[in-house]
Write a protein that holds these residues in place. Structure first.
Motif, PDB file in Angstrom:
ATOM      1  N   GLN A 114       0.899  -1.114  -0.008  1.00 48.97           N
ATOM      2  CA  GLN A 114      -0.066  -0.211  -0.032  1.00 48.97           C
ATOM      3  C   GLN A 114       0.842   1.305  -0.017  1.00 48.97           C
ATOM      4  N   ALA A 115       0.630   2.019  -0.982  1.00 50.66           N
ATOM      5  CA  ALA A 115       1.470   3.401  -1.097  1.00 50.66           C
ATOM      6  C   ALA A 115       0.669   4.410   0.028  1.00 50.66           C
ATOM      7  N   SER A 116       1.637   5.452   0.414  1.00 48.82           N
ATOM      8  CA  SER A 116       1.254   6.391   1.063  1.00 48.82           C
ATOM      9  C   SER A 116       1.306   7.857   0.358  1.00 48.82           C
ATOM     10  N   ASP A 117       2.102   7.817  -0.648  1.00 46.14           N
ATOM     11  CA  ASP A 117       2.317   9.048  -1.602  1.00 46.14           C
ATOM     12  C   ASP A 117       1.180   9.223  -2.202  1.00 46.14           C
ATOM     13  N   ALA A 118       0.451  10.343  -2.243  1.00 43.44           N
ATOM     14  CA  ALA A 118      -0.584  10.565  -3.218  1.00 43.44           C
ATOM     15  C   ALA A 118      -0.465  10.559  -4.717  1.00 43.44           C
ATOM     16  N   ARG A 119       0.735  11.063  -5.200  1.00 47.95           N
ATOM     17  CA  ARG A 119       0.977  10.640  -6.520  1.00 47.95           C
ATOM     18  C   ARG A 119       1.047   9.199  -6.945  1.00 47.95           C
ATOM     19  N   TYR A 120       1.436   8.157  -6.153  1.00 48.01           N
ATOM     20  CA  TYR A 120       1.398   6.930  -6.450  1.00 48.01           C
ATOM     21  C   TYR A 120      -0.044   6.251  -6.497  1.00 48.01           C
ATOM     22  N   LEU A 121      -0.792   6.902  -5.332  1.00 49.64           N
ATOM     23  CA  LEU A 121      -2.235   6.459  -5.286  1.00 49.64           C
ATOM     24  C   LEU A 121      -2.926   6.631  -6.861  1.00 49.64           C
ATOM     25  N   ARG A 122      -2.705   8.037  -7.176  1.00 49.87           N
ATOM     26  CA  ARG A 122      -3.360   8.482  -8.425  1.00 49.87           C
ATOM     27  C   ARG A 122      -2.746   7.810  -9.675  1.00 49.87           C
ATOM     28  N   ALA A 123      -1.288   7.604  -9.710  1.00 48.79           N
ATOM     29  CA  ALA A 123      -0.934   6.901 -10.943  1.00 48.79           C
ATOM     30  C   ALA A 123      -1.249   5.506 -10.953  1.00 48.79           C
ATOM     31  N   PHE A 124      -1.287   4.526  -9.863  1.00 49.16           N
ATOM     32  CA  PHE A 124      -1.731   3.195  -9.538  1.00 49.16           C
ATOM     33  C   PHE A 124      -2.917   3.096  -8.786  1.00 49.16           C
ATOM     34  N   PRO A 125      -3.875   3.322  -9.406  1.00 45.91           N
ATOM     35  CA  PRO A 125      -4.992   3.334  -8.221  1.00 45.91           C
ATOM     36  C   PRO A 125      -5.328   1.948  -7.983  1.00 45.91           C
ATOM     37  N   GLN A 126      -4.953   0.761  -8.653  1.00 44.56           N
ATOM     38  CA  GLN A 126      -5.290  -0.562  -8.623  1.00 44.56           C
ATOM     39  C   GLN A 126      -4.216  -1.219  -7.617  1.00 44.56           C
ATOM     40  N   SER A 127      -3.134  -0.516  -7.257  1.00 42.71           N
ATOM     41  CA  SER A 127      -2.292  -1.116  -6.396  1.00 42.71           C
ATOM     42  C   SER A 127      -2.512  -1.401  -4.974  1.00 42.71           C
ATOM     43  N   GLY A 128      -1.320  -1.895  -4.244  1.00 45.66           N
ATOM     44  CA  GLY A 128      -1.723  -1.959  -2.988  1.00 45.66           C
ATOM     45  C   GLY A 128      -1.986  -3.284  -2.385  1.00 45.66           C
ATOM     46  N   GLY A 129      -2.190  -4.342  -3.290  1.00 40.82           N
ATOM     47  CA  GLY A 129      -2.403  -5.815  -3.000  1.00 40.82           C
ATOM     48  C   GLY A 129      -1.438  -6.634  -2.322  1.00 40.82           C
ATOM     49  N   ALA A 130      -0.289  -6.343  -2.207  1.00 35.64           N
ATOM     50  CA  ALA A 130       0.771  -7.318  -1.731  1.00 35.64           C
ATOM     51  C   ALA A 130       0.184  -8.099  -0.376  1.00 35.64           C
ATOM     52  N   ALA A 131      -0.212  -7.576   0.334  1.00 38.23           N
ATOM     53  CA  ALA A 131      -0.549  -8.330   1.954  1.00 38.23           C
ATOM     54  C   ALA A 131      -1.571  -9.380   1.231  1.00 38.23           C
ATOM     55  N   ARG A 132      -2.473  -9.003   0.561  1.00 38.60           N
ATOM     56  CA  ARG A 132      -3.381 -10.018   0.253  1.00 38.60           C
ATOM     57  C   ARG A 132      -2.881 -11.129  -0.599  1.00 38.60           C
ATOM     58  N   PHE A 133      -1.800 -10.836  -1.516  1.00 38.51           N
ATOM     59  CA  PHE A 133      -1.260 -11.949  -2.567  1.00 38.51           C
ATOM     60  C   PHE A 133      -0.337 -12.845  -1.444  1.00 38.51           C
ATOM     61  N   ARG A 134       0.071 -12.271  -0.481  1.00 38.05           N
ATOM     62  CA  ARG A 134       1.056 -13.059   0.543  1.00 38.05           C
ATOM     63  C   ARG A 134       0.215 -13.808   1.342  1.00 38.05           C
ATOM     64  N   ARG A 135      -1.074 -13.384   1.594  1.00 35.43           N
ATOM     65  CA  ARG A 135      -1.890 -14.295   2.349  1.00 35.43           C
ATOM     66  C   ARG A 135      -2.208 -15.652   1.579  1.00 35.43           C
ATOM     67  N   PHE A 136      -2.484 -15.176   0.222  1.00 34.54           N
ATOM     68  CA  PHE A 136      -2.872 -16.352  -0.727  1.00 34.54           C
ATOM     69  C   PHE A 136      -1.569 -17.205  -0.730  1.00 34.54           C
ATOM     70  N   LEU A 137      -0.358 -16.674  -0.699  1.00 34.35           N
ATOM     71  CA  LEU A 137       0.703 -17.686  -0.828  1.00 34.35           C
ATOM     72  C   LEU A 137       0.872 -18.532   0.414  1.00 34.35           C
ATOM     73  N   GLU A 138       0.571 -17.780   1.567  1.00 32.59           N
ATOM     74  CA  GLU A 138       0.880 -18.470   3.023  1.00 32.59           C
ATOM     75  C   GLU A 138      -0.617 -19.497   3.300  1.00 32.59           C
ATOM     76  N   THR A 139      -1.711 -19.256   2.882  1.00 35.88           N
ATOM     77  CA  THR A 139      -2.963 -20.167   3.268  1.00 35.88           C
ATOM     78  C   THR A 139      -3.330 -20.981   2.128  1.00 35.88           C
ATOM     79  N   GLU A 140      -2.942 -20.924   1.052  1.00 34.85           N
ATOM     80  CA  GLU A 140      -3.634 -21.424  -0.201  1.00 34.85           C
ATOM     81  C   GLU A 140      -2.148 -22.229  -0.822  1.00 34.85           C
ATOM     82  N   VAL A 141      -1.406 -21.595  -1.258  1.00 38.72           N
ATOM     83  CA  VAL A 141      -0.250 -22.002  -2.102  1.00 38.72           C
ATOM     84  C   VAL A 141       0.680 -22.905  -1.481  1.00 38.72           C
TER      85      VAL A 141
END
Length: 299
Positions: A114-141
């Motif tokens: 998850q970004a905190s800089d407003a510029r990155y939030l505007r440029a990459f609005p779909q970003s910030g899912g690393a924690a969710r993908f890591r949970r996918f690795l940990e609990t399913e993969v």
């Protein structure tokens, strides 16, 4: 000249037709692993999980280190990294290990914290899912793989570019999830490098005792190199020596497009070296002027 050229023109189609009529041949498919489709409740879709096993897997009862590869779909990086594992088995110089390729679908969404800089939030609005993908690795993969294969005590995570960012982020946020981390040209420019300004404290808090990190950079420079330099400085502090690490400066020989394969090989050789191979006595044909063995003796 015209009279000579005409028959040649007439004969050309006939020649081409004969040349393309090759005898029929029965081909055999080449198998480079097994591909599974794993349904993820965490991600809400199906993901490709590709597995390469060492050649001696079926003939042994050994347990194997597992390399989890980000961007590991068949049309991503699975084949060339599995090829490096195969090279280790052929050369007896590193490995053996199981390679598990994990498909990413939207890399900007799945591999970025998850970004905190407003510029990155505007440029990459779909970003910030690393924690969710890591949970996918940990609990399913991880349970999927460890419930089906003979896995050893060590796990490794490998990624390049945004995948390398995810590798570093995982080491800082959840180091116990893997034992060995391979980050190649990691995109540590993310969020204007803000998470790395306090990286020394994050490393101490993470307690990466027994963890190893291979870090490599090409000629990207700029904020990408600055981010890596911040990480290296923190790793070099005495209070973070619990993490064993190696930095490979490839800035003079590699670009972002060419660094991955050779650096991945170096990482595997550093992390999992095999015992020295004893080839036995030097054969006579490798010794200048040596006499050949008697007829009937093996070379």
């Amino acid at each position: 000249m015209v009279a000579l050229a005409w028959p040649l023109c007439l004969s050309a189609p006939s020649y081409a037709q004969v040349a393309t009529q090759a005898p029929a041949a029965n081909g055999t498919p080449i198998h480079a692993g097994v591909s599974y489709l794993l349904h993820s409740n965490v991600l809400g879709d199906d993901r490709q999980i590709n597995v390469w096993l060492p050649p001696d897997y079926s003939r042994s009862d050994a347990d194997y280190t597992v390399l989890y590869l980000l961007d590991g779909a068949l049309d991503q990086d699975f084949h060339h990294i599995a090829g490096l594992a195969q090279l280790g088995s052929l050369s007896w110089t590193y490995g053996p290990l199981i390679v598990v390729g994990v498909q990413t679908v939207d890399r900007r969404a799945e591999l970025t914290p998850q970004a905190s800089d407003a510029r990155y939030l505007r440029a990459f609005p779909q970003s910030g899912g690393a924690a969710r993908f890591r949970r996918f690795l940990e609990t399913e993969v991880l349970p999927f793989v460890e419930g089906r294969f003979r896995t050893g005590p060590r796990r490794a995570l490998m990624g390049e570019s945004l995948g390398g960012l995810f590798v570093v982020d995982t080491l800082l946020d959840q180091p116990s999830l893997f034992h060995d981390y391979v980050a190649i040209s990691p995109s540590l420019w993310w969020d204007d490098r803000l998470p790395l300004h306090d990286v020394a404290n994050r490393l101490r808090a993470a307690n990466g005792t027994g963890r190893r990190l291979y870090l490599a950079m090409a000629d990207e420079g700029g904020t990408m190199q600055q981010g890596v330099d911040l990480l290296r400085a923190a790793l070099g502090e005495s209070r973070t020596e619990t993490i064993e690490w190696l930095y490979a400066d490839r800035s003079s020989v590699a670009t972002h497009s060419t660094i991955y394969h050779s650096s991945a090989e170096e990482a595997l050789r550093w992390l999992y070296p095999a015992p020295p191979y004893d080839p036995g006595p030097t054969p006579w044909y490798m010794i200048p002027g040596a006499a050949s063995p008697e007829a009937g003796d093996p070379p």
